[in-house]
Design a protein around this motif. Structure first.
Motif, PDB file in Angstrom:
ATOM      1  N   ALA A  34       0.809  -1.217   0.000  1.00 18.34           N
ATOM      2  CA  ALA A  34       0.000   0.000   0.000  1.00 18.34           C
ATOM      3  C   ALA A  34       0.843   1.267   0.000  1.00 18.34           C
ATOM      4  CB  ALA A  34      -0.940   0.007   1.205  1.00 18.34           C
ATOM      5  N   LYS A  35       0.446   2.221  -0.821  1.00 22.03           N
ATOM      6  CA  LYS A  35       1.028   3.557  -0.750  1.00 22.03           C
ATOM      7  C   LYS A  35       0.537   4.244   0.523  1.00 22.03           C
ATOM      8  CE  LYS A  35       0.901   6.034  -4.500  1.00 22.03           C
ATOM      9  NZ  LYS A  35       0.335   6.697  -5.717  1.00 22.03           N
ATOM     10  N   GLY A  36       1.405   5.002   1.160  1.00 23.51           N
ATOM     11  CA  GLY A  36       1.040   5.661   2.390  1.00 23.51           C
ATOM     12  C   GLY A  36      -0.121   6.625   2.230  1.00 23.51           C
ATOM     13  N   SER A  37      -0.278   7.198   1.035  1.00 21.91           N
ATOM     14  CA  SER A  37      -1.341   8.175   0.829  1.00 21.91           C
ATOM     15  C   SER A  37      -2.723   7.537   0.794  1.00 21.91           C
ATOM     16  CB  SER A  37      -1.105   8.961  -0.463  1.00 21.91           C
ATOM     17  OG  SER A  37      -0.915   8.092  -1.551  1.00 21.91           O
ATOM     18  N   ILE A  38      -2.819   6.222   0.621  1.00 19.78           N
ATOM     19  CA  ILE A  38      -4.122   5.558   0.710  1.00 19.78           C
ATOM     20  C   ILE A  38      -4.613   5.611   2.152  1.00 19.78           C
ATOM     21  CG2 ILE A  38      -5.332   3.351   0.514  1.00 19.78           C
ATOM     22  CD1 ILE A  38      -3.597   2.697  -1.877  1.00 19.78           C
ATOM     23  N   THR A  39      -3.738   5.229   3.073  1.00 22.50           N
ATOM     24  CA  THR A  39      -4.086   5.324   4.492  1.00 22.50           C
ATOM     25  C   THR A  39      -4.424   6.765   4.857  1.00 22.50           C
ATOM     26  OG1 THR A  39      -2.650   3.460   5.028  1.00 22.50           O
ATOM     27  CG2 THR A  39      -3.270   4.917   6.838  1.00 22.50           C
ATOM     28  N   GLU A  40      -3.609   7.698   4.395  1.00 20.73           N
ATOM     29  CA  GLU A  40      -3.829   9.113   4.718  1.00 20.73           C
ATOM     30  C   GLU A  40      -5.177   9.599   4.178  1.00 20.73           C
ATOM     31  OE1 GLU A  40      -1.755  13.473   3.822  1.00 20.73           O
ATOM     32  OE2 GLU A  40      -0.740  11.619   3.254  1.00 20.73           O
TER      33      GLU A  40
END
Length: 357
Positions: free
Chosen positions: A178-184
Motif C-alpha cells: 500500500a502507498k502511504g497516501s491511501i491510508t492518509e
C-alpha cells in the motif's frame, strides 16, 4: 562518475553514465510522469523492477521525505536522461544503482513496441558490457517472485486513528504494498484504519470489527496474492469491499473474473479514464502491469480511453467498488479523490442498515 552499461533482453547493450554504482537486474518499465519522482521511487508497486523516467530531467524540485509513499526506494535501479545530484545522493544513500546520459526515448520506445523486458545493469569503475549481460542472464533464468507480498507488506498489523469530525467507519486495509497516501486519504476523512499484512486471515479481519474490507495496490501478478483473494471470497456479500490497482485485480479474481499481463502497462500521471454512466473523463495516476480481462460478477463502470481496459468495477448488490488507477492522487491529479468518499459512504450505509435491523 563511473562506467555503466544496460543490457536489454532484445540483445542490445547501451552505454551510459554511472551515477550510483552497483549491479542488478529486473523487469524494465517506464513512467511518463513529469512530476512525482519521489512518489514513484517509493511506490511499493515498483518492487523488483527497473524504473525508467521518460521525462528528461529528474530532480528539479529536490527530494523531500514528506512526499515519500513508503520508507524506502523500491525499484532495483533507476534510469533517466539526467538525474540531479540531490536525487543521486538519495539513491546512493539507499544503494540503488542509477544511470543517466543515455537516450531514454529509445529505451521507452523499445518497451512500448516490444513490451516490458528483462534487463541487466552494471555500474562502477571498470565495468564492462559483459558484466551487464551477466546480470541479464541471471534475470532470464528467474521466474516471477510468487511471494513478493512479503517484501512490501507490513509484517504486523498497525492502527491509524481517523481525524475528528469525519466518518466513524473502520477500514481493514490489506497491505499488498500500500502507498502511504491511501491510508492518509482514509484517515483524513475520519476513518479508523487497521493496516493488515498481505497474508492476514479471516480472524484478523474480524478482530478489527471493520465496516469495509479494502485491498491495496501492490507489485507483481495478482494471482500470487492468494490470501487476499480468499478474504474477498469469504467476506463478499457480508462486508463492503473496495480495492485500488492490484486490489481491483484481486477482487475480480475472487469474484469469478480473470486477469492478464499487459504489454507494457500503464505508468504515469496522465491516463484518461471515462465513466460509462456519466460520460465524464478524468485524468489519473496509474502504475500497473496487469489488468482485468474478465470482470466476472462485477460490472465495468469505467474504462481507459486509450485502450478500453477496465478502470472501475462495481457490484451494488455485493457492495463492491474498485478502481484500477490511484485515486489518492499522489503526485496528482486530483480528479478522482471522491472515490474515498464513495467507499466510506458505502460503509456508512451498511452500518445504518445493521442498526435498523
Amino acid at each position: 562518475m563511473s562506467d555503466a552499461y544496460l543490457a536489454l533482453e532484445d540483445g542490445r547493450v547501451i552505454e551510459a553514465r554511472g551515477r550510483v554504482p552497483g549491479r542488478t537486474r529486473g523487469e524494465l518499465v517506464f513512467t511518463t510522469a513529469y512530476t512525482g519522482y519521489e512518489e514513484s521511487l517509493t511506490d511499493p508497486s515498483y518492487e523488483e523492477q527497473v524504473l525508467t523516467f521518460s521525462y528528461p530531467l529528474i530532480g528539479n524540485y529536490g527530494v523531500r521525505e514528506e512526499r515519500f509513499e513508503s520508507s524506502h526506494v523500491h525499484p532495483r535501479a533507476a534510469i533517466a536522461r539526467e538525474f540531479t545530484d540531490e536525487v543521486v545522493e538519495w539513491l546512493a544513500s539507499e544503494s540503488v544503482p542509477a544511470i543517466d546520459h543515455l537516450d531514454t526515448r529509445e529505451v521507452v520506445t523499445s518497451v512500448r513496441d516490444q513490451g516490458a523486458m528483462k534487463c541487466g545493469i552494471a555500474v562502477g569503475d571498470g565495468v564492462t558490457p559483459e558484466d551487464a549481460k551477466a546480470e541479464l542472464a541471471q534475470c532470464k533464468g528467474m521466474s516471477e517472485h510468487v511471494d513478493i507480498g512479503a517484501q512490501v507488506s507490513t509484517p504486523e498489523s498497525q492502527f491509524f486513528p481517523g481525524d475528528d469530525g469525519g466518518t466513524d467507519a473502520t477500514v481493514a486495509l490489506i497491505d499488498c504494498g500500500a502507498k502511504g497516501s491511501i491510508t492518509e486519504s482514509l484517515v483524513t476523512r475520519g476513518a479508523d484504519v487497521h493496516l493488515l499484512p498481505y497474508d492476514a486471515t479471516v480472524e484478523d479481519v474480524e478482530a478489527t470489527d471493520a465496516d469495509v474490507l479494502f485491498v491495496s495496490n501492490g507489485p507483481g501478478d495478482p494471482e500470487n496474492f492468494v490470501q487476499a483473494q480468499a478474504l474477498v471470497e469469504h467476506f463478499a456479500g457480508d462486508l463492503p469491499i473496495a480495492g485500488i490497482c492490484l486490489g481491483q485485480q484481486v477482487v475480480a479474481n475472487a469474484l469469478g473474473g480473470s486477469t492478464e499481463k499487459m504489454t507494457f502497462g500503464h505508468r504515469g500521471v496522465n491516463q484518461p479514464v471515462r465513466d460509462l454512466r456519466s460520460g465524464k473523463v478524468v485524468m489519473t495516476t496509474q502504475n500497473h502491469g496487469y489488468t482485468v480481462a474478465d470482470p466476472g460478477d462485477l460490472e465495468v463502470t469505467q474504462v481507459n480511453v486509450n485502450d478500453d481496459t477496465a478502470e472501475g468495477l462495481e457490484n451494488e448488490e455485493l457492495n463492491v467498488i474498485t478502481r484500477q488507477y490511484h485515486p489518492e492522487a499522489n503526485p496528482g491529479p486530483h480528479d478522482s479523490l471522491d472515490f474515498f468518499d464513495d467507499v466510506l459512504a458505502m460503509a456508512d450505509a451498511e452500518t445504518k442498515v445493521a442498526l435498523a435491523d
